[in-house]
Design a protein around this motif. Structure first.
Motif, short mmCIF file in Angstrom:
data_model
loop_
_atom_site.label_atom_id
_atom_site.label_comp_id
_atom_site.label_asym_id
_atom_site.label_seq_id
_atom_site.Cartn_x
_atom_site.Cartn_y
_atom_site.Cartn_z
N MET A 36 -11.13 -3.32 4.40
CA MET A 36 -10.04 -2.06 4.14
C MET A 36 -8.99 -2.10 5.25
SD MET A 36 -11.66 -0.05 1.46
CE MET A 36 -10.85 1.61 1.96
N LEU A 37 -7.98 -1.53 4.89
CA LEU A 37 -6.93 -1.28 5.81
C LEU A 37 -6.54 0.16 5.80
CD1 LEU A 37 -4.43 -4.18 4.94
CD2 LEU A 37 -6.00 -4.14 6.73
N SER A 38 -6.55 0.75 6.84
CA SER A 38 -6.20 2.01 7.27
C SER A 38 -5.04 2.46 7.99
CB SER A 38 -7.43 2.73 8.04
OG SER A 38 -6.91 4.17 8.19
N PHE A 39 -3.95 3.05 7.43
CA PHE A 39 -2.69 3.14 7.98
C PHE A 39 -2.79 4.06 9.20
CE2 PHE A 39 -1.61 1.91 3.60
CZ PHE A 39 -0.63 1.11 3.88
N LEU A 40 -2.08 3.30 10.34
CA LEU A 40 -1.85 4.22 11.43
C LEU A 40 -0.43 4.43 11.81
CD1 LEU A 40 -4.14 1.73 13.89
CD2 LEU A 40 -4.71 3.70 12.68
N ALA A 41 0.60 3.70 11.08
CA ALA A 41 1.91 4.13 11.39
C ALA A 41 2.68 3.33 10.04
CB ALA A 41 2.46 3.60 12.52
N GLY A 42 3.63 3.86 9.50
CA GLY A 42 4.25 3.45 8.32
C GLY A 42 3.74 3.40 7.01
N GLY A 43 2.87 4.25 6.79
CA GLY A 43 2.07 4.43 5.62
C GLY A 43 1.06 5.43 5.77
N GLU A 44 0.33 5.89 4.72
CA GLU A 44 -0.81 6.92 4.94
C GLU A 44 -1.82 6.45 3.71
OE1 GLU A 44 0.74 10.59 3.21
OE2 GLU A 44 2.10 10.98 5.05
N GLY A 45 -3.03 7.12 4.32
CA GLY A 45 -4.38 6.40 3.43
C GLY A 45 -5.03 5.12 3.87
N GLU A 46 -5.66 4.54 2.78
CA GLU A 46 -6.22 3.34 3.09
C GLU A 46 -6.06 2.55 1.73
OE1 GLU A 46 -10.39 4.52 3.45
OE2 GLU A 46 -10.02 5.10 5.54
N VAL A 47 -6.23 1.19 1.96
CA VAL A 47 -6.12 0.27 1.03
C VAL A 47 -7.36 -0.74 0.97
CG1 VAL A 47 -4.72 -1.59 0.07
CG2 VAL A 47 -3.72 0.09 1.16
N GLU A 48 -8.03 -0.90 -0.44
CA GLU A 48 -9.03 -1.63 -0.50
C GLU A 48 -8.42 -2.95 -0.79
OE1 GLU A 48 -13.06 0.52 -2.15
OE2 GLU A 48 -11.45 0.10 -3.54
N LEU A 49 -9.12 -3.81 0.04
CA LEU A 49 -8.74 -5.27 -0.27
C LEU A 49 -9.77 -5.90 -1.43
CD1 LEU A 49 -8.09 -6.39 3.45
CD2 LEU A 49 -6.40 -5.70 1.78
N ILE A 50 -9.50 -5.76 -2.60
CA ILE A 50 -10.21 -6.12 -3.55
C ILE A 50 -9.81 -7.24 -4.36
CG2 ILE A 50 -11.46 -3.97 -3.87
CD1 ILE A 50 -9.74 -3.40 -6.31
N LYS A 51 -8.25 -7.50 -4.18
CA LYS A 51 -7.81 -8.76 -4.54
C LYS A 51 -7.84 -10.23 -3.87
CE LYS A 51 -3.64 -8.04 -6.48
NZ LYS A 51 -2.08 -7.78 -6.59
N LYS A 52 -7.82 -11.07 -4.48
CA LYS A 52 -8.24 -12.50 -3.83
C LYS A 52 -7.02 -12.66 -2.95
CE LYS A 52 -9.11 -17.32 -4.77
NZ LYS A 52 -9.28 -18.26 -5.50
N LEU A 53 -5.71 -12.28 -3.27
CA LEU A 53 -4.59 -12.29 -2.48
C LEU A 53 -3.93 -10.92 -2.20
CD1 LEU A 53 -3.14 -14.62 -0.62
CD2 LEU A 53 -1.50 -14.65 -2.47
N THR A 54 -3.90 -10.26 -1.32
CA THR A 54 -3.05 -9.10 -1.00
C THR A 54 -1.77 -9.46 -0.39
OG1 THR A 54 -5.04 -7.58 -0.91
CG2 THR A 54 -2.83 -6.76 0.04
N LYS A 55 -0.54 -8.99 -0.91
CA LYS A 55 0.74 -9.59 -0.12
C LYS A 55 1.41 -8.19 0.24
CE LYS A 55 2.48 -10.80 -4.36
NZ LYS A 55 3.39 -11.50 -5.10
N ILE A 56 1.82 -8.52 1.64
CA ILE A 56 2.55 -7.69 2.46
C ILE A 56 4.07 -8.11 2.53
CG2 ILE A 56 2.55 -6.39 4.49
CD1 ILE A 56 -0.48 -7.17 4.68
N GLY A 57 5.15 -7.23 2.32
CA GLY A 57 6.37 -7.60 2.67
C GLY A 57 7.43 -6.48 1.86
N LYS A 58 8.63 -6.86 2.06
CA LYS A 58 9.64 -5.68 1.64
C LYS A 58 10.10 -6.09 0.07
CE LYS A 58 13.78 -8.36 3.27
NZ LYS A 58 14.79 -8.29 4.22
N ASN A 59 9.40 -7.13 -0.74
CA ASN A 59 9.53 -7.09 -1.99
C ASN A 59 9.02 -6.29 -2.59
OD1 ASN A 59 9.12 -8.25 -4.77
ND2 ASN A 59 10.31 -10.03 -3.86
N ALA A 60 9.51 -5.42 -3.63
CA ALA A 60 9.04 -4.32 -4.39
C ALA A 60 7.68 -4.56 -4.92
CB ALA A 60 9.98 -3.70 -5.29
N SER A 61 7.52 -5.89 -5.19
CA SER A 61 6.18 -6.21 -6.10
C SER A 61 5.07 -6.50 -4.99
CB SER A 61 6.29 -7.60 -6.60
OG SER A 61 6.74 -8.65 -5.95
N SER A 62 5.34 -6.32 -3.57
CA SER A 62 4.20 -6.63 -2.74
C SER A 62 3.11 -5.52 -3.02
CB SER A 62 4.78 -6.65 -1.36
OG SER A 62 5.63 -7.60 -1.23
#
Length: 238
Positions: A146-172
């Motif tokens: 799991m990822l829990s936002f401390l700054a720059g976002g809210e809530g949590e993200v489950e890392l259920i995908k094989k590859l989770t992309k982080i970036g400024k591309n809207a498809s991230s």
């Protein structure tokens, strides 16, 4: 400046040619956002990268599914490329070579000077690379990263995908804005033995617990991840 020549098989004619400029990083993968695109199912979306470091070039595997090979040997740690090295990505070959006007001999003094000046930094980098490629502890059964936002976002993200992309591309999967942020700044790979954070591109490199990540690094319980204005904490949810 050295050149990468792309071939489908070792002795076949070249498919493409890429000039490696000093001071830049180059990503290799199946997705079109890479600098060197190889459209083959044996190639991961973000497979490997080459960093310009001083007078030399450093090849790093980005935790690819089928691995990266140099001269038919599996790449288990970052590798300083030498004239004539053959990089194998999937079923394709990339031949690394210096141009006629810039032979390895011409660069030997500069390379030696760089290595002497950065010996401590080089040893530290290699030690971290060995640590990052060492066998990791098994992920707790029935646990999800799991990822829990401390700054720059809210809530949590489950890392259920094989590859989770982080970036400024809207498809991230996780979007972070900023001029120095790459279209895909980093990825988190879900593997049987853990979750790995991989630096992909952009001037703003990710940090784990305040330490800059230049390749890949295993995530541990409660690690803090920073990318630009984004700050998150990693943990396992049972």
């Amino acid at each position: 400046m050295p050149i990468l020549t792309l071939k489908f098989q070792k002795d076949e004619k070249k498919l493409d040619e890429f000039v490696l400029e000093k001071g830049k990083s180059f990503t290799i993968g199946r997705l079109h956002e890479n600098d060197i695109v190889i459209e083959n199912l044996a190639v991961s979306g973000h497979h490997a990268k080459i960093d310009s470091v001083g007078e030399k070039f450093l090849l790093t595997d980005l935790n690819s599914k089928n691995g990266t090979f140099v001269n038919e040997q599996p790449l288990t740690a970052p590798h300083w490329l030498k004239h004539g090295d053959i990089i194998i990505v999937g079923k394709h070959y990339l031949v690394f070579a210096y141009t006629a006007s810039e032979t390895p001999e011409d660069n030997s003094d500069a390379m030696q000077h760089t290595m002497v000046m950065d010996t401590e930094k080089y040893r530290e980098m290699m030690a971290k690379a060995r640590q990052n490629t060492a066998p990791a502890q098994e992920v707790p059964k029935e646990s999800v990263g799991m990822l829990s936002f401390l700054a720059g976002g809210e809530g949590e993200v489950e890392l259920i995908k094989k590859l989770t992309k982080i970036g400024k591309n809207a498809s991230s999967d996780i979007v972070v804005t900023g001029l120095t942020i790459g279209q895909t700044a980093a990825t988190i790979s879900k593997m049987p033995k853990g979750y790995y954070l991989n630096y992909v591109g952009g001037m703003s490199k990710p940090k784990i617990n305040g330490e800059t990540v230049k390749g890949q690094k295993l995530l541990n319980q409660f690690d803090t991840i920073e990318i630009g204005s984004l700050k998150m904490q990693f943990f396992f949810k049972e």
